[in-house]
Design a protein around this motif. Structure first.
Motif, PDB file in Angstrom:
ATOM      1  N   ARG A 283       4.806  14.460  -7.964  1.00  0.00           N
ATOM      2  CA  ARG A 283       5.926  15.280  -7.500  1.00  0.00           C
ATOM      3  C   ARG A 283       7.228  14.536  -7.679  1.00  0.00           C
ATOM      4  O   ARG A 283       7.736  13.910  -6.759  1.00  0.00           O
ATOM      5  CB  ARG A 283       5.731  15.621  -6.018  1.00  0.00           C
ATOM      6  CG  ARG A 283       4.426  16.353  -5.781  1.00  0.00           C
ATOM      7  CD  ARG A 283       4.388  16.922  -4.405  1.00  0.00           C
ATOM      8  NE  ARG A 283       5.533  17.770  -4.115  1.00  0.00           N
ATOM      9  CZ  ARG A 283       5.752  18.339  -2.939  1.00  0.00           C
ATOM     10  NH1 ARG A 283       4.922  18.142  -1.952  1.00  0.00           N
ATOM     11  NH2 ARG A 283       6.813  19.091  -2.735  1.00  0.00           N
ATOM     12  N   PRO A 284       7.752  14.595  -8.843  1.00  0.00           N
ATOM     13  CA  PRO A 284       8.979  13.825  -9.113  1.00  0.00           C
ATOM     14  C   PRO A 284      10.134  14.243  -8.223  1.00  0.00           C
ATOM     15  O   PRO A 284      11.044  13.442  -7.980  1.00  0.00           O
ATOM     16  CB  PRO A 284       9.292  14.150 -10.573  1.00  0.00           C
ATOM     17  CG  PRO A 284       8.057  14.708 -11.132  1.00  0.00           C
ATOM     18  CD  PRO A 284       7.309  15.348 -10.025  1.00  0.00           C
TER      19      PRO A 284
ATOM     20  N   VAL B 183       9.360  11.316   3.580  1.00  0.00           N
ATOM     21  CA  VAL B 183       8.052  11.936   3.470  1.00  0.00           C
ATOM     22  C   VAL B 183       7.311  11.811   4.784  1.00  0.00           C
ATOM     23  O   VAL B 183       7.551  10.906   5.583  1.00  0.00           O
ATOM     24  CB  VAL B 183       7.187  11.296   2.360  1.00  0.00           C
ATOM     25  CG1 VAL B 183       7.762  11.621   1.017  1.00  0.00           C
ATOM     26  CG2 VAL B 183       7.060   9.816   2.578  1.00  0.00           C
TER      27      VAL B 183
ATOM     28  N   GLY C  59      10.104  14.563  -5.167  1.00  0.00           N
ATOM     29  CA  GLY C  59      10.049  13.905  -3.855  1.00  0.00           C
ATOM     30  C   GLY C  59      10.692  12.546  -3.852  1.00  0.00           C
ATOM     31  O   GLY C  59      10.759  11.876  -2.818  1.00  0.00           O
TER      32      GLY C  59
ATOM     33  N   TRP D 156       2.255   9.303  -5.724  1.00  0.00           N
ATOM     34  CA  TRP D 156       2.630  10.649  -5.287  1.00  0.00           C
ATOM     35  C   TRP D 156       3.842  11.157  -6.047  1.00  0.00           C
ATOM     36  O   TRP D 156       3.913  12.320  -6.427  1.00  0.00           O
ATOM     37  CB  TRP D 156       2.906  10.583  -3.783  1.00  0.00           C
ATOM     38  CG  TRP D 156       3.332  11.892  -3.185  1.00  0.00           C
ATOM     39  CD1 TRP D 156       2.549  12.989  -3.003  1.00  0.00           C
ATOM     40  CD2 TRP D 156       4.624  12.215  -2.696  1.00  0.00           C
ATOM     41  NE1 TRP D 156       3.259  13.983  -2.415  1.00  0.00           N
ATOM     42  CE2 TRP D 156       4.553  13.548  -2.209  1.00  0.00           C
ATOM     43  CE3 TRP D 156       5.834  11.531  -2.603  1.00  0.00           C
ATOM     44  CZ2 TRP D 156       5.649  14.178  -1.640  1.00  0.00           C
ATOM     45  CZ3 TRP D 156       6.907  12.157  -2.044  1.00  0.00           C
ATOM     46  CH2 TRP D 156       6.827  13.479  -1.565  1.00  0.00           C
TER      47      TRP D 156
ATOM     48  N   VAL E   7       0.847  -1.201   0.000  1.00  0.00           N
ATOM     49  CA  VAL E   7       0.000   0.000   0.000  1.00  0.00           C
ATOM     50  C   VAL E   7       0.878   1.245   0.000  1.00  0.00           C
ATOM     51  O   VAL E   7       0.687   2.173  -0.793  1.00  0.00           O
ATOM     52  CB  VAL E   7      -0.928   0.005   1.236  1.00  0.00           C
ATOM     53  CG1 VAL E   7      -1.698   1.315   1.306  1.00  0.00           C
ATOM     54  CG2 VAL E   7      -1.889  -1.150   1.186  1.00  0.00           C
ATOM     55  N   TYR E   8       1.873   1.218   0.867  1.00  0.00           N
ATOM     56  CA  TYR E   8       2.770   2.369   0.990  1.00  0.00           C
ATOM     57  C   TYR E   8       3.463   2.661  -0.321  1.00  0.00           C
ATOM     58  O   TYR E   8       3.455   3.796  -0.817  1.00  0.00           O
ATOM     59  CB  TYR E   8       3.793   2.093   2.095  1.00  0.00           C
ATOM     60  CG  TYR E   8       4.865   3.144   2.215  1.00  0.00           C
ATOM     61  CD1 TYR E   8       4.613   4.344   2.866  1.00  0.00           C
ATOM     62  CD2 TYR E   8       6.129   2.931   1.675  1.00  0.00           C
ATOM     63  CE1 TYR E   8       5.594   5.304   2.979  1.00  0.00           C
ATOM     64  CE2 TYR E   8       7.116   3.878   1.777  1.00  0.00           C
ATOM     65  CZ  TYR E   8       6.843   5.075   2.432  1.00  0.00           C
ATOM     66  OH  TYR E   8       7.802   6.023   2.538  1.00  0.00           O
TER      67      TYR E   8
ATOM     68  N   LEU F 273       1.158   3.990  -3.063  1.00  0.00           N
ATOM     69  CA  LEU F 273       0.779   5.387  -2.860  1.00  0.00           C
ATOM     70  C   LEU F 273       1.960   6.314  -3.108  1.00  0.00           C
ATOM     71  O   LEU F 273       1.817   7.388  -3.688  1.00  0.00           O
ATOM     72  CB  LEU F 273       0.256   5.576  -1.430  1.00  0.00           C
ATOM     73  CG  LEU F 273      -1.100   4.957  -1.158  1.00  0.00           C
ATOM     74  CD1 LEU F 273      -1.451   5.069   0.300  1.00  0.00           C
ATOM     75  CD2 LEU F 273      -2.160   5.654  -2.004  1.00  0.00           C
ATOM     76  N   ARG F 274       3.110   5.861  -2.681  1.00  0.00           N
ATOM     77  CA  ARG F 274       4.327   6.656  -2.877  1.00  0.00           C
ATOM     78  C   ARG F 274       4.592   6.843  -4.358  1.00  0.00           C
ATOM     79  O   ARG F 274       4.923   7.931  -4.814  1.00  0.00           O
ATOM     80  CB  ARG F 274       5.470   5.889  -2.205  1.00  0.00           C
ATOM     81  CG  ARG F 274       6.831   6.545  -2.284  1.00  0.00           C
ATOM     82  CD  ARG F 274       7.029   7.541  -1.175  1.00  0.00           C
ATOM     83  NE  ARG F 274       8.146   8.424  -1.453  1.00  0.00           N
ATOM     84  CZ  ARG F 274       9.307   8.379  -0.831  1.00  0.00           C
ATOM     85  NH1 ARG F 274       9.492   7.525   0.151  1.00  0.00           N
ATOM     86  NH2 ARG F 274      10.275   9.208  -1.142  1.00  0.00           N
TER      87      ARG F 274
END
Lengths: 476, 656
Positions: free
Chosen positions: A465-466, A473, A468, A461, A453-454, A457-458
């Motif tokens: 927002r490349p 985070v 990041g 994201w 899941v993490y 989602l990462r």
């Protein structure tokens, strides 16, 4: 060696599939007692999928008795019709034929995984393209991860009927990826008919179908996305233009659900034709909800409901069932951009929280994680032929808790049978030993699920927002 | 109502006064038979009858009123109740008394035919009433015979009575067992209370709890059945209702004769033991007890602790050939009777070993003594129709197998019906059921099979199979089973003792051609079950089940809930929140308060330290830095609608 290499390079699929089949059949031939031993293992066979109980149901059915008028048989009626065509597996030839049948199922599953991975549904969807799409696993790796996964291998030899469910789910997903809505709904209806819980996959699979249909309609336009970067305003425009061609979501959902329901009803009616009564409905579909049979299994339910106070039993049964239900819709909402991830995650929820959990379903889920393998940040994943199953691939991932999860998984895999032996046979340990192991097992799978899941989602994201990427985070 | 009463009264008076055959009758009988190895079989039989019309008009005479009312209330037309203890050793004792027709499996066994009018639920309800009432009447836990212990056999039992009208159609047979019930004195006392003489007179006065339940094998039975004349056309012949109560015991003569003042078994002093001097190791310090020869001496008063007190002859016409005591010993054996009238010495011309006695009226204490006799030819008991043993095979608490050995010692094949009632927590796999020759493992075909699978917590498994045991062979019947794990509240307090599995009931069907001769061989035990074949029961079994940890409910609930909450919490934590870079994390209002407090503290400390010197100044500076950092973030919080704007901005920057 080089020639072998060459053969592999030329026909990777044939080689992988042939060796997968060969391992299974050779294992059954070289260790003729192994299949029957595995059939009796509580980690593989549970009351709702045991091959031995299927034999019992078959015995009663062939003698004109209602196999569901009793506490032993809880499997789908059409399996009876299927297995009445197969010779009695108590003889060696019958056993071999049953192994061949299950090997065929596994090959079919692997083929489904191959085509799902091939379709690219994992990294490129209607609204989203993964920034890690260069890291996507090759279809052959995904298939190999399934065929050489020790859990699926053991489940194939132990012949639980949940293998049918796994195959049907994967079949449904692969048809969904190929935009064949009706067959996807049919396969999912078959799976749900077989073992109830795949019904939870209905929303994510529907979403996947819808997503693929949309992609198709946008691809039919001259406009093509360059795919590398997502340009937000332009993206928005694209969507607004495309939506005229897109199927409407609500009618589509209605259509998909109706198709599913019609097929499920059809299957149930068909079952009624071969049986003397409707007894099979409570026996098959109420058993996972009321848990009358508390035979140990690797799941979380059995010991909990052995120790549960009678006054709270029905309350907690309700809580547990609703808990499983509670994942389906949130996953669909949150992973709208990555429907395949939602499907895989939901498969994980079913595999972990099932009332009659088994290692085969969990193994199949671990293998299907390969479909979203690009999410596992890492240097390179090795081609899995020589190094074995999924575990190797996970080692190289940048999951948050890779090591604890894998250590716990291995720990429970090896100590589970040992502690079961101590409790049941040696008498030197009590039920808490095996219970503790099932907790560790579930915890390990849960960590893997959470990490998936993490990372999904990462990934989503980081597409937005490349900059990041690779940074720490926080969450709000 | 009144009219019918008035009409019925003369009729019943007439029925009472006219000496018809169908008058109420009572007789009692004791059968004594010494067995090998100094055991004594004593079979008590008390039979009373009443006419069905008297029974239906609540007119009881010898028929026990308490039982009769229960039967009427529950519409039970035929009742069989058994209390049993111990094991009949058929290897050395031979065939079972009364062809096994009056014995039960260890514990309590009950089967009854209940009127079916009103549907299946009505039958269940009546059966529930019946077991509950009998439970109260016999001080036994019969009320625990619920759905999980009740089966409906098809082949194993046949109605002993001949009821009126279409027999068997309107009735349902239900069979329940309680293998874990310990039969004891408290069950015997109500049993004796049902007798007309209440155990105070006649042979029933011998029945003393201390002796009866000290037996190696003991079974009590109560059988109620209607008997109607076979010719249905002759309506004058009234139907009768018969209640037969039996107590069969096998007593160890030596143990039973242990004196009352010294009841503790202890080794005899060495002087009293006769040593076998033929043994080579016999010496001054080692002694092998000599095997006793001949027949041991015994008497009724020593074995039962009391002589027969009076008599219980109740029938009006006492002239008929009722006998009270039958003694079956070799004709050479000396029998001393005190105050017993030796009635017709031999009944069967072929069997001179049987002696009949009749208790005399008016004599208070009657005894029967057989003194020690060194050389007595032992009587050979006839062989039982079948030998049967049953075991649980396998090890571990997960699964096992049932294994029954059936040995037919006779030179002719015998057809048997094998009935097993299994509790639901034992899950048999019928596809593994196999009956094969023990020697050659050749399988035997089943002739009939009736199988009702168990439903968890609702219904017991019933397995009823019919097959033929060939002449002089041993068959083994095997199947696999799985042991269920129960909820922790379902285990008894002694959970690790295991669970009792009821005895298997084996009915040996009578042979068409060999029936006559076999009956002639075992014709000694006279009972009314000739046409139904003979019965035998295996011993009950002890099934160990896997047990959970009983001390752990809270821990398990907490631990499992923790794991689930961990998964649920972390997944939903990820799903419902958004990612931001660490630097962008907006500070909450609490953080502003904390920053303010720290600022204040820093100022205060800075003020203090400022006097102390340079170091303090540095510290103060550091504090101010952190304070200003806090202010900065505070500003960004103020801005933030907040994060998405810079994100979008940066995205478009990138594209540009």
């Amino acid at each position: 060696m080089t020639s072998l290499r060459k053969v592999y390079d030329d026909h990777p699929k044939t080689v992988v599939f042939a060796s997968g089949a060969l391992i299974r059949i050779l294992a059954a031939l070289v260790f003729p007692r192994l299949p029957d031993l595995l059939t009796l293992r509580p980690e593989i066979s549970t009351p709702v999928n045991s091959f031995k109980r299927l034999q019992e149901g078959l015995f009663l059915h062939e003698r004109g008795l209602d196999p569901y008028d009793g506490g032993i048989f809880h499997q789908a009626p059409l399996l009876l019709s299927l297995f009445s065509l197969v010779p009695n597996p108590s003889s060696w030839i019958g056993r071999l034929i049953s192994i061949v049948l299950y090997t065929g199922l596994d090959l079919l599953s692997a083929d489904c995984l191959y085509s799902i991975a091939d379709s690219g549904a994992g990294y490129k969807t209607r609204l989203f393209t993964s920034p890690r799409s260069d890291r996507v696993w090759k279809p052959i790796s995904v298939a190999a991860a399934y065929l050489f996964n020790p859990y699926t291998l053991l489940a194939c030899l132990g012949r639980p009927t949940s293998v049918f469910t796994t195959t049907l789910i994967l079949l449904s997903i692969s048809h969904a990826c190929q935009r064949q809505t009706v067959t996807a709904a049919f396969a999912l209806a078959m799976a749900s008919y077989n073992s109830f819980h795949p019904i939870l996959l209905l929303p994510p699979v529907g979403l996947l179908c819808y997503d693929r249909l949309c992609i198709n309609s946008s691809n039919s336009q001259p406009f093509t996305t360059n795919g590398d970067t997502s340009f937000a305003p332009q993206n928005g425009i694209k969507i607004s233009t495309d939506q005229r061609n897109h199927p409407q979501p609500l009618p589509f959902a209605l259509k998909f659900t109706t198709t599913f329901t019609v097929f499920l009803t059809f299957l149930l009616l068909l079952s009624r034709l071969i049986l003397p009564s409707w007894n099979f409905l409570p026996a098959v579909y109420l058993t996972p909800l009321t848990l009358p049979d508390l035979t140990p299994n690797p799941g979380l339910w059995w010991y909990f409901f052995i120790e549960m106070f009678d006054a709270f039993r029905s309350f907690f049964l309700g809580v547990f069932a609703l808990h499983m239900l509670s994942y389906s819709v949130p996953f669909c909402l949150r992973f709208q951009k990555q429907p395949l991830v939602a499907v895989v995650l939901m498969m994980g929820v079913v595999a972990i929280f099932e009332p009659y959990a088994n290692a085969g379903t969990a193994g199949a889920w671990l293998s299907s994680l390969g479909l979203v393998g690009h999410l596992f940040e890492g240097e390179y994943h090795v081609l899995l032929i020589s190094y074995g199953p999924i575990n190797v691939a996970l080692v190289s991932s940048a999951y948050r808790y890779t090591f604890p999860a894998l250590a716990a998984l291995l720990y429970s895999t090896f100590l589970g049978p040992a502690f079961h032996h101590l409790w049941i046979y040696a008498g030197s340990g009590n039920a808490n030993f095996f219970y503790a192991i099932t907790l560790v097992w579930s915890l390990a799978l849960l960590i893997i699920l959470t990490d998936t899941v993490y990372s999904a989602l990462r990934d989503e994201w980081e597409a937005e927002r490349p900059e990041g990427k690779g940074k720490d985070v926080g969450q709000i | 109502m009144k009219l019918t009463h008035l009409l019925a009264l003369p009729a019943s008076l007439l029925a009472l006064l006219t000496p018809t055959l169908a008058g109420p009758e009572y007789n009692e009988h004791l059968h004594l038979l010494p067995l090998s190895n100094d055991y004594l079989y004593a079979g008590f039989n008390f039979t009373s009858t009443t006419s069905l019309s008297a029974y239906e008009s609540h007119h009881y005479r010898y028929f026990p009123r308490s039982l009769g009312q229960i039967l009427q209330y529950t519409h039970t037309s035929e009742l069989h109740l058994r209390f049993a203890l111990g094991r009949w050793d058929d290897e050395s004792w031979g065939a079972r008394p009364r062809d096994g027709g009056r014995e039960g499996g260890t514990g309590v066994e009950l089967w009854a035919w209940i009127d079916r009018d009103g549907g299946g639920e009505k039958v269940e309800e009546r059966w529930g009433d019946l077991v509950n009432s009998l439970s109260g009447l016999f001080c036994a836990s019969l009320n625990f015979i619920d759905g999980t212990k009740t089966v409906r056999p098809v082949l194993s039992f046949e109605s002993e009575g001949s009821s009126r009208g279409s027999d068997g159609v309107g009735q349902q047979l239900l069979h329940g067992t309680l293998p874990n019930e310990v039969v004891c004195t408290e069950n015997l006392t109500p049993f004796l209370k049902l007798l007309p003489c209440k155990g105070k007179a006649g042979i029933s006065s011998l029945l003393d709890g201390h002796k009866v339940f000290d037996a190696n094998w003991q079974t009590m039975s109560i059988d109620v059945r209607p008997i109607c004349p076979s010719s249905a056309t002759n309506t004058d012949d009234e139907c009768m209702l018969e209640i037969q109560q039996t107590v069969d015991v096998v007593l160890d003569i030596e143990r039973s004769m242990r004196p009352r003042d010294d009841p503790i078994p202890r080794p005899r002093p060495i002087e009293e033991i006769e040593c076998d001097e033929t043994k080579h190791y016999n010496g001054p310090d080692s002694c092998y007890p000599k095997r006793k020869e001949g027949a041991m001496g015994w008497s009724l008063s020593k074995i039962f602790g009391t002589p027969v007190l009076g008599s219980c002859h109740l029938a009006e016409d006492d002239a008929h050939e009722n006998v009270d005591i039958t003694l079956e010993v070799p004709s050479t054996r000396v029998v001393e009777t005190s105050a017993l009238q030796l009635s017709s010495p031999v009944v069967d011309a072929q069997n001179t070993d049987i002696r009949h006695f009749k208790l005399q009226e008016g004599i208070h204490r009657t005894d029967l003594t057989l003194p020690y006799q060194p050389n007595v030819a032992s009587t050979l008991r006839s062989q039982p129709p079948l030998y049967a043993t049953r075991q649980i095979t396998g090890h571990g608490q997960e699964r096992g197998g049932m294994h029954t050995l059936l040995h037919n010692p006779h030179p002719y094949p015998q057809t048997i019906i094998y009935l097993e009632t299994l509790p639901w927590f034992l899950r048999p796999y019928m596809h593994t059921l196999k009956i094969s020759h023990k020697s050659s493992s050749k399988t035997v075909e089943l002739e009939k099979m009736f199988y009702t699978p168990a439903i968890d917590r609702k219904r017991a498994t019933k397995l009823e199979v019919q097959f033929t045991v060939p002449a002089s062979t041993t068959l083994e019947l095997t199947y696999d089973f799985e042991k269920a794990v129960l909820r922790y509240t379902e285990y008894p307090p002694d959970a690790n003792r295991g669970f009792d599995i009821a005895a298997a009931v084996i009915r040996v069907l009578p042979q068409s051609q060999t029936a006559a001769q076999s009956q002639a061989q075992s014709g000694a035990a006279g009972s009314g079950c000739k046409g139904r074949g003979s019965y035998l029961r295996t011993t009950s079994l002890l099934l160990p089940l896997p047990t959970p940890d009983f001390s752990m409910p809270y821990n398990v609930i907490i631990l499992t809930s923790t794991v689930i909450a961990l998964g649920f919490g972390s997944i939903f934590n990820l799903v419902v929140r958004r990612f931001v870079l660490v630097g962008e994390v907006p500070r909450g209002p609490l953080h502003a308060v904390v920053a303010r407090v720290r600022e204040l503290v820093g100022k205060v400390r800075g003020g203090k330290m400022g006097k102390a010197g340079d170091v303090g100044g540095d510290l103060g500076g550091a504090d101010e830095d952190s304070g200003s950092g806090g202010k900065d973030t505070g500003v960004s919080t103020g801005k933030s609608g907040g994060i998405s704007d810079p994100v979008m901005g940066s995205g478009s920057d990138k594209v540009d």
